[in-house]
Each structure stands twice: as structure tokens, then as C-alpha cells.
Motif scaffolding. Structure first.
Motif, PDB file in Angstrom:
ATOM      1  N   GLY A  78       0.818  -1.213   0.000  1.00 28.66           N
ATOM      2  CA  GLY A  78       0.000   0.000   0.000  1.00 28.66           C
ATOM      3  C   GLY A  78       0.847   1.256   0.000  1.00 28.66           C
ATOM      4  O   GLY A  78       0.549   2.226  -0.708  1.00 28.66           O
ATOM      5  N   LYS A  79       1.919   1.238   0.785  1.00 27.77           N
ATOM      6  CA  LYS A  79       2.819   2.400   0.840  1.00 27.77           C
ATOM      7  C   LYS A  79       3.511   2.601  -0.504  1.00 27.77           C
ATOM      8  O   LYS A  79       3.640   3.740  -0.980  1.00 27.77           O
ATOM      9  N   ARG A  81       2.447   1.665  -3.533  1.00 30.11           N
ATOM     10  CA  ARG A  81       1.495   2.163  -4.537  1.00 30.11           C
ATOM     11  C   ARG A  81       1.184   3.645  -4.332  1.00 30.11           C
ATOM     12  O   ARG A  81       1.057   4.402  -5.295  1.00 30.11           O
ATOM     13  N   ALA A  82       1.040   4.040  -3.079  1.00 34.29           N
ATOM     14  CA  ALA A  82       0.606   5.407  -2.792  1.00 34.29           C
ATOM     15  C   ALA A  82       1.728   6.423  -2.935  1.00 34.29           C
ATOM     16  O   ALA A  82       1.491   7.560  -3.352  1.00 34.29           O
ATOM     17  N   GLU A  83       2.963   6.030  -2.593  1.00 35.00           N
ATOM     18  CA  GLU A  83       4.028   7.025  -2.470  1.00 35.00           C
ATOM     19  C   GLU A  83       5.218   6.802  -3.391  1.00 35.00           C
ATOM     20  O   GLU A  83       6.038   7.716  -3.558  1.00 35.00           O
ATOM     21  N   ARG A  85       5.598   5.304  -6.891  1.00 33.32           N
ATOM     22  CA  ARG A  85       5.308   4.719  -8.192  1.00 33.32           C
ATOM     23  C   ARG A  85       6.589   4.454  -9.018  1.00 33.32           C
ATOM     24  O   ARG A  85       6.653   3.451  -9.733  1.00 33.32           O
ATOM     25  N   ASP A 138      -4.703   3.931 -11.875  1.00 36.17           N
ATOM     26  CA  ASP A 138      -5.467   4.044 -10.638  1.00 36.17           C
ATOM     27  C   ASP A 138      -4.968   2.972  -9.673  1.00 36.17           C
ATOM     28  O   ASP A 138      -4.141   2.124 -10.011  1.00 36.17           O
ATOM     29  N   ASP A 139      -5.474   3.013  -8.441  1.00 34.29           N
ATOM     30  CA  ASP A 139      -4.946   2.122  -7.410  1.00 34.29           C
ATOM     31  C   ASP A 139      -5.169   0.660  -7.758  1.00 34.29           C
ATOM     32  O   ASP A 139      -4.310  -0.184  -7.491  1.00 34.29           O
ATOM     33  N   SER A 143      -2.159  -1.967  -8.260  1.00 32.85           N
ATOM     34  CA  SER A 143      -2.152  -3.149  -7.397  1.00 32.85           C
ATOM     35  C   SER A 143      -2.002  -4.421  -8.218  1.00 32.85           C
ATOM     36  O   SER A 143      -1.237  -5.329  -7.852  1.00 32.85           O
TER      37      SER A 143
END
Length: 350
Positions: A78-79, A81-83, A85, A138-139, A143
Motif C-alpha cells: 500500500g505504501k 502504490r501510494a508514495e 510509483r 489508478d490504485d 495493485s
């Protein structure tokens, strides 16, 4: 209050540093998966486009995957993907730039992105395009790409040498053979060569002057399990075969894994009136047919279920050549030997 605030701040910093959940960091129950793999090789890939990578986060995530620690995988993924790329792109490119195909089990996202990763290995501009594509996902798509890549990383060796081997050893498809034009040798020897293009013969049908193929309608599946129509080419005259296809097309070598690249300029023409196939052509820049690879000698109505699939998908996998298409295992044998070329063509209904 000051002491409590300081403890919370230290917990946040620890969570950010290790990738652990804040609750675990605050409770002092974080754990590490050691030894961590050396991920410095990711910085050598062109797919990061000079962006800074979080190698420690990547190493912790890969280590968690290798011992199947689900809580850490979820938190660290999660970290990432969010921060991070660019780090995600490098992790995925390290795998898919080194594979001839992402494989049937890969997600549609990975199927679409993998060709950029492969091409980007030798072209920095395409590598930057691959990174941009990851940053725009997108997420859910990010993912899917990360999960597919981690499935491969989880099987890799833990040492820096093994990781470097996994990244740098690329299984290459058989080299394309572009036969030299024999007329070039005559011209170099000072012999004047006259071709059909040099003669003012008006509209001449040159189709029957080239090697001829037959076609066999078949069916395959996309990586996500959806049915896909397929057209198998087989030689019908002398000179037809893989060397001829390599000379007349830019199709890729295909080992029956994943999907070949799509080229909308290749068209399979189909006639609605009698549910028949009419021809396989490549459309040139002015809209003319610059390559006619197959032409139906007669109209044969196709089975209803296959025609319905063609109508629904409106694209088709064209693959060949296979000398004996009806022989059991002939297609698989040709694919395993690296003797197949393929493309996804558009279907043009008339």
C-alpha cells in the motif's frame, strides 16, 4: 503531553521508515524479515527515468513476500502504490523487461504494460513512457501490476548475484530473418534489373505471384480467460513459411504465452451476407492494401458460434505458419520451437 506527543511522533517516523503499521510501531511490535535482498540493481534500469527509488521499501516488500508475511505485504505494498510509483515501475520492469511474454496468468493491466517494459530496456524514451503509465494508473491497476511482479520476485534468489542474473538474463526470441533482396546483388554487379513496378502495366494483380497460404479458424483465450478467435496460417505453395512471413510482415515471435501485439493496420475482412472470410491484408499509409497475405478462393460460411465470437470481439489472433495444422500438437510444437509469428488484427466487416 509532551512525552506522549514525542512518542507518537517517533512511532510515526518508525512506521514511515520501516513500512510497518502505525499501531505496530507505537506498540513496539514491528518485525523485520532478514536478510534483506540487495535491490541496488533497480537503479540501473532505464525505467526509473532518473527518479529516486526507495530501495529499502522495495527490499522489505520482497523479503516479506518471500516468507509469505501477509500483514507486512499489505502494509508495504500500500505504501509503495501510494508514495513510490517509480519504485513500483522499477520492480515490475525488472521482471517484465526480462520476459518474452507476461504469461497467460498476468492481469490485463500487466498484459498491456509489459510490452512497454520490454521495449524500454533498449529505448530510454519508451522506458520513460512505461514509468509515466505506472504513475497514471489508478490504485486497482497499480495493485494488479505490483501483485503480478511480486509473484515473480517471491520466487527469486535472495542474493544480489541471483537478483542481478534474474534482471540481466533476457530470454531472446529467435532473431527475425529478413532475407536480402537478390536483385540488390545484380544491381551491385552492374546488371540492370527490371521489376513489375518499373513496367507500366496498369492494374496488375500480383497476389498469385507471391507464396500462398491457407487459413484455419480456431479459438484461444485471453490471459483473463475470455474466448478469443484465432486464425492459423499454413503454407500452400513453395516459398511460404516463416522466412516469407518475416520478410512480408513485422509480426512478433510468439510462444503461445500471453497475447501478441495488436496492429490495427492488419485487417481480416469478413462478409456479413454469408458469414465468410474474404482476405487478410495490411493497409498502407494512403489506405491502400500494401500487403495481401491471404485471399479466399471461394466463400465458405463459418460455423455460427465462431462467427458470433468474431462479431463480438472484432479482433483476432493471426498466427503461423504451421505446416500440418491438423496434426495433433503441431501448433504447440511450432510455438515451443520459436517458429511462430503472430499479431492481433482488426476484423473489418463488409
Amino acid at each position: 503531553m509532551v512525552k506522549s506527543h514525542g512518542k507518537k511522533q517517533r512511532a510515526r517516523q518508525k512506521a514511515a521508515r520501516t513500512g510497518a503499521a502505525y499501531a505496530s510501531a507505537a506498540a513496539g511490535t514491528t518485525h523485520e524479515h532478514t536478510p534483506l535482498p540487495d535491490m541496488a540493481v533497480l537503479e540501473k534500469l532505464p525505467h526509473n527515468a532518473g527518479r529516486k527509488l526507495d530501495l529499502e521499501l522495495a527490499a522489505r516488500l520482497v523479503a516479506a513476500c518471500r516468507i509469505r508475511c501477509q500483514p507486512c505485504q499489505r502494509t508495504l505494498a500500500g505504501k509503495l502504490r501510494a508514495e513510490q510509483r517509480p519504485t513500483l515501475a522499477a520492480l515490475a520492469a525488472a521482471i517484465y523487461a526480462a520476459l518474452p511474454s507476461p504469461g497467460f496468468v498476468a492481469s490485463p493491466t500487466t498484459q498491456a504494460w509489459a510490452p512497454l517494459a520490454r521495449a524500454g530496456k533498449t529505448d530510454p524514451a519508451v522506458a520513460a513512457e512505461a514509468l509515466a503509465a505506472v504513475e497514471e494508473m489508478d490504485d486497482r491497476a497499480a495493485s494488479d501490476l505490483l501483485e503480478d511482479a511480486l509473484d515473480h520476485w517471491a520466487l527469486g534468489g535472495a542474493s544480489a548475484e541471483e537478483i542481478a542474473d534474474m534482471v540481466t538474463v533476457v530470454p531472446e526470441a529467435p532473431p527475425r530473418q529478413r532475407p536480402a533482396d537478390p536483385t540488390d546483388a545484380y544491381r551491385e554487379a552492374g546488371i540492370k534489373v527490371v521489376t513489375l513496378d518499373d513496367l507500366d502495366l496498369g492494374d496488375v494483380d500480383t497476389y498469385h505471384l507471391a507464396p500462398a497460404y491457407g487459413v484455419m479458424p480456431m479459438q484461444t483465450s485471453t490471459p483473463d480467460g475470455r474466448p478469443m478467435p484465432m486464425l492459423l496460417l499454413y503454407p500452400e505453395s513453395e516459398g511460404a513459411g516463416i522466412e516469407d512471413l518475416e520478410a512480408r510482415t513485422d509480426w512478433e515471435h510468439w510462444g503461445l504465452h500471453g497475447m501478441p501485439d495488436m496492429d490495427p493496420l492488419w485487417r481480416l475482412r469478413a462478409r456479413i451476407a454469408d458469414r465468410s472470410l474474404q482476405g487478410l491484408v495490411h493497409v498502407g499509409p494512403a489506405g491502400e492494401d500494401d500487403v495481401e497475405l491471404w485471399r479466399a478462393a471461394e466463400s465458405v460460411s463459418l460455423p455460427a458460434h465462431w462467427w458470433d465470437l468474431l462479431d463480438r470481439v472484432q479482433h483476432i489472433v493471426v498466427v503461423g505458419p504451421v505446416a500440418e495444422p491438423e496434426a495433433p500438437g503441431a501448433l504447440e510444437a511450432a510455438g515451443g520451437a520459436g517458429e511462430l509469428l503472430a499479431v492481433v488484427a482488426r476484423v473489418s466487416f463488409r
